[in-house]
Design an enzyme around this catalytic site. Structure first.
Site, PDB file in Angstrom:
ATOM      1  N   LYS A   1       0.804  -1.233   0.000  1.00  0.00           N
ATOM      2  CA  LYS A   1       0.000   0.000   0.000  1.00  0.00           C
ATOM      3  C   LYS A   1       0.834   1.280   0.000  1.00  0.00           C
ATOM      4  O   LYS A   1       0.387   2.331   0.450  1.00  0.00           O
ATOM      5  CB  LYS A   1      -0.985   0.045   1.206  1.00  0.00           C
ATOM      6  CG  LYS A   1      -1.940  -1.105   1.269  1.00  0.00           C
ATOM      7  CD  LYS A   1      -2.682  -1.360  -0.006  1.00  0.00           C
ATOM      8  CE  LYS A   1      -3.732  -0.333  -0.347  1.00  0.00           C
ATOM      9  NZ  LYS A   1      -4.359  -0.612  -1.667  1.00  0.00           N
ATOM     10  N   THR A   2       2.039   1.211  -0.502  1.00  0.00           N
ATOM     11  CA  THR A   2       2.857   2.421  -0.538  1.00  0.00           C
ATOM     12  C   THR A   2       3.077   2.920  -1.967  1.00  0.00           C
ATOM     13  O   THR A   2       3.754   3.925  -2.174  1.00  0.00           O
ATOM     14  CB  THR A   2       4.244   2.163   0.109  1.00  0.00           C
ATOM     15  OG1 THR A   2       4.862   1.082  -0.608  1.00  0.00           O
ATOM     16  CG2 THR A   2       4.128   1.816   1.571  1.00  0.00           C
ATOM     17  N   GLY A   3       2.565   2.174  -2.956  1.00  0.00           N
ATOM     18  CA  GLY A   3       2.747   2.574  -4.355  1.00  0.00           C
ATOM     19  C   GLY A   3       3.637   1.607  -5.122  1.00  0.00           C
ATOM     20  O   GLY A   3       4.132   1.935  -6.213  1.00  0.00           O
ATOM     21  N   THR A   4       3.845   0.406  -4.582  1.00  0.00           N
ATOM     22  CA  THR A   4       4.779  -0.531  -5.213  1.00  0.00           C
ATOM     23  C   THR A   4       4.260  -1.073  -6.551  1.00  0.00           C
ATOM     24  O   THR A   4       5.065  -1.408  -7.423  1.00  0.00           O
ATOM     25  CB  THR A   4       5.102  -1.714  -4.269  1.00  0.00           C
ATOM     26  OG1 THR A   4       3.863  -2.323  -3.877  1.00  0.00           O
ATOM     27  CG2 THR A   4       5.842  -1.255  -3.040  1.00  0.00           C
ATOM     28  N   THR A   5       2.938  -1.157  -6.717  1.00  0.00           N
ATOM     29  CA  THR A   5       2.399  -1.631  -8.005  1.00  0.00           C
ATOM     30  C   THR A   5       2.644  -0.580  -9.077  1.00  0.00           C
ATOM     31  O   THR A   5       3.033  -0.908 -10.206  1.00  0.00           O
ATOM     32  CB  THR A   5       0.892  -1.942  -7.878  1.00  0.00           C
ATOM     33  OG1 THR A   5       0.681  -2.682  -6.685  1.00  0.00           O
ATOM     34  CG2 THR A   5       0.380  -2.735  -9.070  1.00  0.00           C
TER      35      THR A   5
ATOM     36  N   GLY B   1      -8.147   4.189  -3.891  1.00  0.00           N
ATOM     37  CA  GLY B   1      -7.875   5.402  -3.129  1.00  0.00           C
ATOM     38  C   GLY B   1      -9.014   6.399  -3.038  1.00  0.00           C
ATOM     39  O   GLY B   1      -9.253   6.980  -1.997  1.00  0.00           O
TER      40      GLY B   1
ATOM     41  N   LYS C   1     -12.104   5.947  -3.186  1.00  0.00           N
ATOM     42  CA  LYS C   1     -13.415   5.468  -2.742  1.00  0.00           C
ATOM     43  C   LYS C   1     -13.649   5.515  -1.242  1.00  0.00           C
ATOM     44  O   LYS C   1     -14.724   5.196  -0.794  1.00  0.00           O
ATOM     45  CB  LYS C   1     -13.620   4.025  -3.226  1.00  0.00           C
ATOM     46  CG  LYS C   1     -13.693   3.918  -4.719  1.00  0.00           C
ATOM     47  CD  LYS C   1     -14.365   2.617  -5.120  1.00  0.00           C
ATOM     48  CE  LYS C   1     -13.915   2.177  -6.482  1.00  0.00           C
ATOM     49  NZ  LYS C   1     -13.225   0.910  -6.445  1.00  0.00           N
ATOM     50  N   TYR C   2     -12.647   5.835  -0.483  1.00  0.00           N
ATOM     51  CA  TYR C   2     -12.902   5.866   0.958  1.00  0.00           C
ATOM     52  C   TYR C   2     -12.671   7.256   1.541  1.00  0.00           C
ATOM     53  O   TYR C   2     -11.898   8.051   1.017  1.00  0.00           O
ATOM     54  CB  TYR C   2     -12.114   4.777   1.705  1.00  0.00           C
ATOM     55  CG  TYR C   2     -10.663   4.607   1.333  1.00  0.00           C
ATOM     56  CD1 TYR C   2      -9.696   5.442   1.878  1.00  0.00           C
ATOM     57  CD2 TYR C   2     -10.262   3.595   0.465  1.00  0.00           C
ATOM     58  CE1 TYR C   2      -8.364   5.274   1.564  1.00  0.00           C
ATOM     59  CE2 TYR C   2      -8.925   3.414   0.143  1.00  0.00           C
ATOM     60  CZ  TYR C   2      -7.982   4.262   0.695  1.00  0.00           C
ATOM     61  OH  TYR C   2      -6.671   4.094   0.382  1.00  0.00           O
TER      62      TYR C   2
HETATM   63  P1  A3P Z   1      -4.945   3.072  -2.686  1.00  0.00           P
HETATM   64  O1  A3P Z   1      -5.328   1.877  -3.506  1.00  0.00           O
HETATM   65  O2  A3P Z   1      -5.319   2.982  -1.262  1.00  0.00           O
HETATM   66  O3  A3P Z   1      -5.288   4.369  -3.335  1.00  0.00           O
HETATM   67  P2  A3P Z   1       0.695  -0.844  -3.470  1.00  0.00           P
HETATM   68  O4  A3P Z   1       0.652  -1.106  -4.895  1.00  0.00           O
HETATM   69  O5  A3P Z   1       2.076  -0.745  -2.907  1.00  0.00           O
HETATM   70  O6  A3P Z   1      -0.161  -1.773  -2.648  1.00  0.00           O
HETATM   71  O7  A3P Z   1       0.096   0.627  -3.239  1.00  0.00           O
HETATM   72  C1  A3P Z   1      -1.198   1.007  -3.660  1.00  0.00           C
HETATM   73  C2  A3P Z   1      -1.266   2.522  -3.573  1.00  0.00           C
HETATM   74  O8  A3P Z   1      -0.424   3.096  -4.571  1.00  0.00           O
HETATM   75  C3  A3P Z   1      -2.622   3.092  -3.882  1.00  0.00           C
HETATM   76  O9  A3P Z   1      -3.351   3.107  -2.678  1.00  0.00           O
HETATM   77  C4  A3P Z   1      -2.299   4.497  -4.414  1.00  0.00           C
HETATM   78  O10 A3P Z   1      -2.555   5.493  -3.475  1.00  0.00           O
HETATM   79  C5  A3P Z   1      -0.787   4.459  -4.642  1.00  0.00           C
HETATM   80  N1  A3P Z   1      -0.337   4.982  -5.946  1.00  0.00           N
HETATM   81  C6  A3P Z   1       0.748   5.776  -6.124  1.00  0.00           C
HETATM   82  N2  A3P Z   1       0.891   6.114  -7.394  1.00  0.00           N
HETATM   83  C7  A3P Z   1      -0.116   5.536  -8.073  1.00  0.00           C
HETATM   84  C8  A3P Z   1      -0.499   5.534  -9.454  1.00  0.00           C
HETATM   85  N3  A3P Z   1       0.185   6.206 -10.369  1.00  0.00           N
HETATM   86  N4  A3P Z   1      -1.591   4.821  -9.776  1.00  0.00           N
HETATM   87  C9  A3P Z   1      -2.283   4.145  -8.843  1.00  0.00           C
HETATM   88  N5  A3P Z   1      -1.972   4.100  -7.522  1.00  0.00           N
HETATM   89  C10 A3P Z   1      -0.886   4.800  -7.147  1.00  0.00           C
END
Ligand code: A3P
Length: 324
Positions: free
Chosen positions: A57-61, A276, A278-279
């Site tokens: 949940k820090t933006g790793t995806t 993100g 939606k909450y």
């Molecule tokens: P939310 O889904 O709560 O918004 P991870 O992939 O590490 O689990 O992190 C998911 C989070 O990446 C998302 O949290 C979102 O806030 C963040 N994020 C940062 N840059 C993003 C991007 N370009 N597209 C989508 N999510 C991004």
């Protein structure tokens, strides 16, 4: 010389050396004795040059999506179970062995210039992952992405709720984070998984007992969200990957999604699905509870980053200002 039949001998051995009950895989090509008995059909090139270790949940995806835009960077194939992540070093997948792991990577076309990686966001807080990763991939670079641990906890809780975790659906965020020792086991377990990855300093120190400081970089997840091209420049420099890829031309901000997305050559945008929007924002009561909860850990993190010569992310400076 004292000896025993094989089974008893093994039992005796593992009683004497219990820490050796589980294997610790090393790269067969790093040791001549292993290389000599390693099948000619096999290669040691299907191993990652770097790991994106999380936390969740820090933006790793988003970081992985952006990395894959680079012409020299490829990732593992999706893992068989854990949401596409390989999760080798932190789970029982590790017991499947290194062939299992290597088969999850493509064969690089150019071993020197190609960079393979995998992203498993549960590696960051894992007790086992750093030791096991360093045994197999001692030269690997380690990328970690941090956001304010309070926000991370909140996003994580919302993610569990959206995936219909029964405890997260029954209890509010504040109930979960503030549950005390006597609280039911399911809340305590959810609380642990919610809060423990945010003890950044503890987890980083564990990684640093197995990897030298110059192989680890701490990226700012909030900056990735605001200005991904700047973060990707930093990442390219840290990895030493070539050619330099210009992200400012291939990323575009999608107003509707509120996120930076990939811009394809045909002018189409590819965004990540994100919960993100939606909450609702975190309640002030929960935020101040968590600021207090993470206070000492954030102080320790700032000292660690000073020691590593890495800049303090803006969220950390803000948290430290709340203290002074
Ligand atoms: P939310 O889904 O709560 O918004 P991870 O992939 O590490 O689990 O992190 C998911 C989070 O990446 C998302 O949290 C979102 O806030 C963040 N994020 C940062 N840059 C993003 C991007 N370009 N597209 C989508 N999510 C991004």
């Amino acid at each position: 010389l004292d000896t025993l039949p094989p089974l008893q001998l093994a039992q005796r051995y593992f009683t004497l050396f219990p820490q050796q009950r589980e294997p610790l895989w090393q790269n067969p090509c790093d040791d001549k004795r292993h290389r000599d008995i390693w099948s000619k059909e096999k290669t040691c090139d299907r191993l990652p040059k770097f790991l994106v270790i999380g936390p969740q949940k820090t933006g790793t995806t988003a970081l992985s999506l952006f990395l894959l835009m680079h012409p020299s960077i490829s990732s593992s194939f999706p893992g068989p179970r854990t949401y596409g992540e390989v999760q080798f070093f932190n789970t029982n997948n590790y017991l499947q062995g290194i062939d299992w792991y290597m088969e999850l990577f493509p064969l690089p076309s150019n071993v020197t210039s190609d960079f393979l990686f995998e992203k498993s966001s549960a590696y960051f807080p894992s007790e086992d992952a750093p030791r096991r990763a360093a045994a197999l991939l001692p030269k690997a670079k380690i990328l970690t992405m941090l956001i304010n641990p309070s926000d991370r906890a909140y996003n994580w809780y919302q993610h569990q709720k959206a995936h219909e975790d029964s405890t997260a659906s029954r209890f509010s965020f504040y109930d979960v984070i503030s549950a005390q020792h006597g609280a039911p086991a399911d809340i305590r377990s959810l609380q642990n998984r919610c809060l423990t990855p945010g003890l950044y300093h503890t987890h980083l120190e564990r990684w640093l007992t197995h990897y030298p400081v110059n192989q680890l970089v701490v990226l700012d997840g909030q900056q990735l969200r605001r200005d991904p091209a700047a973060v990707m420049d930093e990442v390219q420099k840290f990895l030493g990957v070539t050619p330099h890829y210009n992200y400012s031309q291939t990323l575009t901000f999608d107003q509707q999604k509120g996120f930076w997305c990939q811009l394809s050559e045909e002018g189409k945008t590819k965004c990540l699905w994100s919960e993100g929007q939606k909450y609702p924002p975190m309640e002030p009561e929960a935020r101040s509870y968590l600021s207090r909860y993470y206070r000492e850990h954030n102080i320790d993190l700032s000292k660690l980053l000073h020691r590593l010569g890495q800049p303090l992310p803006s969220w950390l400076r803000e948290e430290l200002q709340k203290i002074s």
